[in-house]
Structures are given as C-alpha cells and as structure tokens.
Design a protein around this motif. Structure first.
Motif, PDB file in Angstrom:
ATOM      1  N   GLU A   1     -12.779 -42.632 -60.422  1.00 33.78           N
ATOM      2  CA  GLU A   1     -12.798 -44.028 -59.978  1.00 33.78           C
ATOM      3  C   GLU A   1     -12.448 -44.968 -61.124  1.00 33.78           C
ATOM      4  O   GLU A   1     -11.713 -45.944 -60.947  1.00 33.78           O
TER       5      GLU A   1
ATOM      6  N   GLY B   1      -9.180 -46.245 -60.014  1.00 34.15           N
ATOM      7  CA  GLY B   1      -9.654 -47.340 -59.176  1.00 34.15           C
ATOM      8  C   GLY B   1      -9.014 -48.690 -59.466  1.00 34.15           C
ATOM      9  O   GLY B   1      -8.531 -49.362 -58.543  1.00 34.15           O
TER      10      GLY B   1
ATOM     11  N   THR C   1      -9.324 -48.834 -43.019  1.00 38.02           N
ATOM     12  CA  THR C   1     -10.277 -48.528 -44.079  1.00 38.02           C
ATOM     13  C   THR C   1     -10.249 -47.034 -44.356  1.00 38.02           C
ATOM     14  O   THR C   1     -10.352 -46.228 -43.435  1.00 38.02           O
TER      15      THR C   1
ATOM     16  N   SER D   1      -8.508 -51.389 -46.919  1.00 36.78           N
ATOM     17  CA  SER D   1      -9.726 -51.468 -47.725  1.00 36.78           C
ATOM     18  C   SER D   1     -10.246 -50.067 -47.992  1.00 36.78           C
ATOM     19  O   SER D   1      -9.885 -49.107 -47.302  1.00 36.78           O
ATOM     20  N   LEU D   2     -11.102 -49.945 -48.991  1.00 40.60           N
ATOM     21  CA  LEU D   2     -11.607 -48.654 -49.427  1.00 40.60           C
ATOM     22  C   LEU D   2     -13.120 -48.610 -49.337  1.00 40.60           C
ATOM     23  O   LEU D   2     -13.799 -49.579 -49.686  1.00 40.60           O
TER      24      LEU D   2
ATOM     25  N   LEU E   1      -6.740 -50.497 -56.673  1.00 39.94           N
ATOM     26  CA  LEU E   1      -7.156 -51.766 -56.078  1.00 39.94           C
ATOM     27  C   LEU E   1      -6.110 -52.849 -56.307  1.00 39.94           C
ATOM     28  O   LEU E   1      -5.770 -53.604 -55.381  1.00 39.94           O
TER      29      LEU E   1
ATOM     30  N   LEU F   1      -3.171 -52.215 -53.961  1.00 39.97           N
ATOM     31  CA  LEU F   1      -3.471 -52.502 -52.559  1.00 39.97           C
ATOM     32  C   LEU F   1      -3.537 -53.995 -52.294  1.00 39.97           C
ATOM     33  O   LEU F   1      -3.026 -54.471 -51.268  1.00 39.97           O
ATOM     34  N   ARG F   2      -4.160 -54.738 -53.182  1.00 39.25           N
ATOM     35  CA  ARG F   2      -4.256 -56.191 -52.947  1.00 39.25           C
ATOM     36  C   ARG F   2      -2.878 -56.845 -53.000  1.00 39.25           C
ATOM     37  O   ARG F   2      -2.631 -57.847 -52.331  1.00 39.25           O
TER      38      ARG F   2
END
Length: 310
Positions: A113, A117, A103, A132-133, A121, A124-125
């Motif tokens: 963001e 963001g 994390t 996780s952030l 996201l 990363l997924r």
C-alpha cells in the motif's frame, strides 16, 4: 452437448443469482439485501432452488445458514456461469475509466500500500475519478474464501496456494537489503556478516512468529541473530530502526523509500536471500471483466514505476 431448450427453459436464471448470494452471505436476510429483493422473496427462491436441485442446499446452524456439500459443489460453477453471462450481456459496452463508477476491494499488506497506493490514488483521481478503493489487510488464512465469496476483488502478496479458478499474475520482483540508522550503529555500507550479527534485529512477521527467511539462511551458516522486536506492521519498522541501535532486513523497494524519507541507510544483506515475487490474486470469473482487467494492468504498470530494488 446438445442443448435441451425445453428442459433449460424451466430454469429461472434469477434462481442462480439467489443461490450465489446465499452462498456468499450464508444468510437469507443478507442475501436478499445483496440482490435487492425482500426476505420473503429470497425464502421463496431458496424453496424453489431446493426443488430444482433436489437438495436442502442451506441448513440452519447456531452460526447461521450452512451450505450442504451439494451447495458447496455448486458454488464455483454457478459463480463462473454468472460471470460469463455478465460478460456476455455487457459485450457491447465500451469501458471508459473516465466515466465508470465502481468500487474495488483490494486486500494487500501495508508495504505494498505504501509503495503503490500513492501512485494508484493519484492516477485514479486524475484519470478515473468514479473508481474508489476499499483497501483491507490481507488475511492469508481466509483470502481464498474471501475471493470465492466475492468479498475481495483482488489480493496482493507473496505467492498464494489457490485452486485452478484462483488466477495469479506477477506484480513485481524484489530483493532483500538491510536498513539501519548509521549514526547509531556507526556502520557504513556494505556491512559485514559479523557487523550484521553484532546488533539486534527488528523482524516483520505477518504471522507474528519470531522466525523469518533470514533465520533460515543464517542457520545454514551455523549462525544466529538476536531479535529485539517482532512486529506484523511494515510501517512501524523504519521508525523503530531510526530510534535505536538495531537493524532490519526488508524488501529493497520499501527500504529505499524509507531511507530517502527518514534519513536511514541501506546496505546489501551480507547473507544470501532469495528474491521474492509479489503477485496479484483474483477469481477466474473476473478474467474478462474490462474494469478488472484494466485495474490489473494499471497496477503492473505502476509497479514498474515504483522505486526499483538495488
């Protein structure tokens, strides 16, 4: 310097781990929980640290445990040493974003963001599902202390005034443009300075002061603007602009994104404003951390793919 192995052998490395936790938490109980030992064991470690360094290190105060000047002087060298040890023992580990579980706590303004963001996201997924952030608002008054206390892994914002162990790297550059509802103002780009000053403005100020870079630039021309609203939230501004005959001056990347999403109009600012540099800030002890370095490189790559200023 020649290493005195006999003298060094009497130092328990775990004591430095305990000291780092104590300096970060300012509490015996929280420090014990941080490294997974009991409160009595942490109290014993503190007693041994006091003997080792010949100093009280932590003293009681109404606000909790307060570090002595000697402890504060030790904080940075101890943190750097522990990071080096961590890198050393993990040297043979292969970093694989597809399997790592970690994390990251990132402090950033809501404008960044919004820009990065969604891309971050999604990436990363898809490529690093175990990462996780924890995203937090950036508090410029305390961010350096939060970085030093290991409460924040990475901060994003305009240039920070840190020390030598606070590393910074350019994330992206941006310019300023105007954003407005053309239907309400009856204007089309490019707007003139007179039109710019004919309508009231919305100002975004993280310090919640009714003065910004635009006001400084206008003062050089002997001109002033009227402010209708000052808000610390970038995300509220386009909705304010869409609903009333006002305009705002903001970073171009964000303005173009809002214009496309909300049907607003962008125009070059009719007053000279310097470009801004958005930077990343982190503790030097994370320089060689593979996951941290990977995240920094990823953010720079994603920033290059974000809507460009124009």
């Amino acid at each position: 310097m020649t290493i005195d192995h006999i003298d060094l052998a009497r130092v328990d490395l775990n004591l430095l781990v305990a000291l780092d936790a104590l300096l970060a938490e300012r509490s015996v109980t929280r420090a014990a929980s941080r490294i997974g030992i009991g409160q009595s064991a942490m109290s014993s470690a503190l007693a041994r640290l006091r003997v080792l360094f010949g100093d009280e290190l932590m003293t009681r105060s109404p606000e909790g445990m307060r570090p002595t000047p000697r402890a504060l002087a030790l904080a940075e060298p101890v943190r750097a040493l522990l990071r080096q040890v961590q890198v050393l023992v993990r040297r043979d580990e292969t970093f694989d974003p597809r399997t790592v579980v970690r994390t990251f706590t990132i402090s950033l303004p809501d404008s960044t963001e919004v820009l990065l963001g969604p891309r971050l996201l999604a990436y990363l997924r898809r490529e690093a599902p175990g990462i996780s952030l924890l995203l937090r608002s950036v508090d410029r008054d305390h961010i350096l202390q939060e970085i030093d206390a290991d409460q924040v892994d990475l901060a994003i914002g305009l240039s920070f005034r840190g020390q030598t162990h606070h590393k910074q790297r350019l994330l992206y550059r941006d310019s300023y443009v105007c954003l407005f509802n053309a239907a309400l103002l009856g204007l089309a780009p490019p707007i003139s300075l007179d039109d710019y000053l004919r309508f009231p403005h919305v100002l975004t100020s993280l310090r919640e002061t009714a003065h910004g870079v635009v006001d400084d630039a206008l003062a050089k021309l002997g001109r002033r603007r009227t402010l209708a609203v000052t808000s610390p939230r970038f995300l509220a501004v386009p909705f304010l602009v869409r609903s009333a005959p006002v305009l705002t001056t903001m970073h171009a990347r964000l303005a173009h994104l809002f214009a496309e999403t909300l049907g607003l109009t962008v125009s070059p600012a009719p007053v000279a404003l310097d470009d801004v540099a958005v930077t990343m800030l982190w503790h030097a002890s994370y320089d060689d951390d593979p996951a941290h370095r990977w995240l920094r490189d990823l953010l720079r790559r994603l920033a290059g793919e974000a809507p460009a200023s124009s």
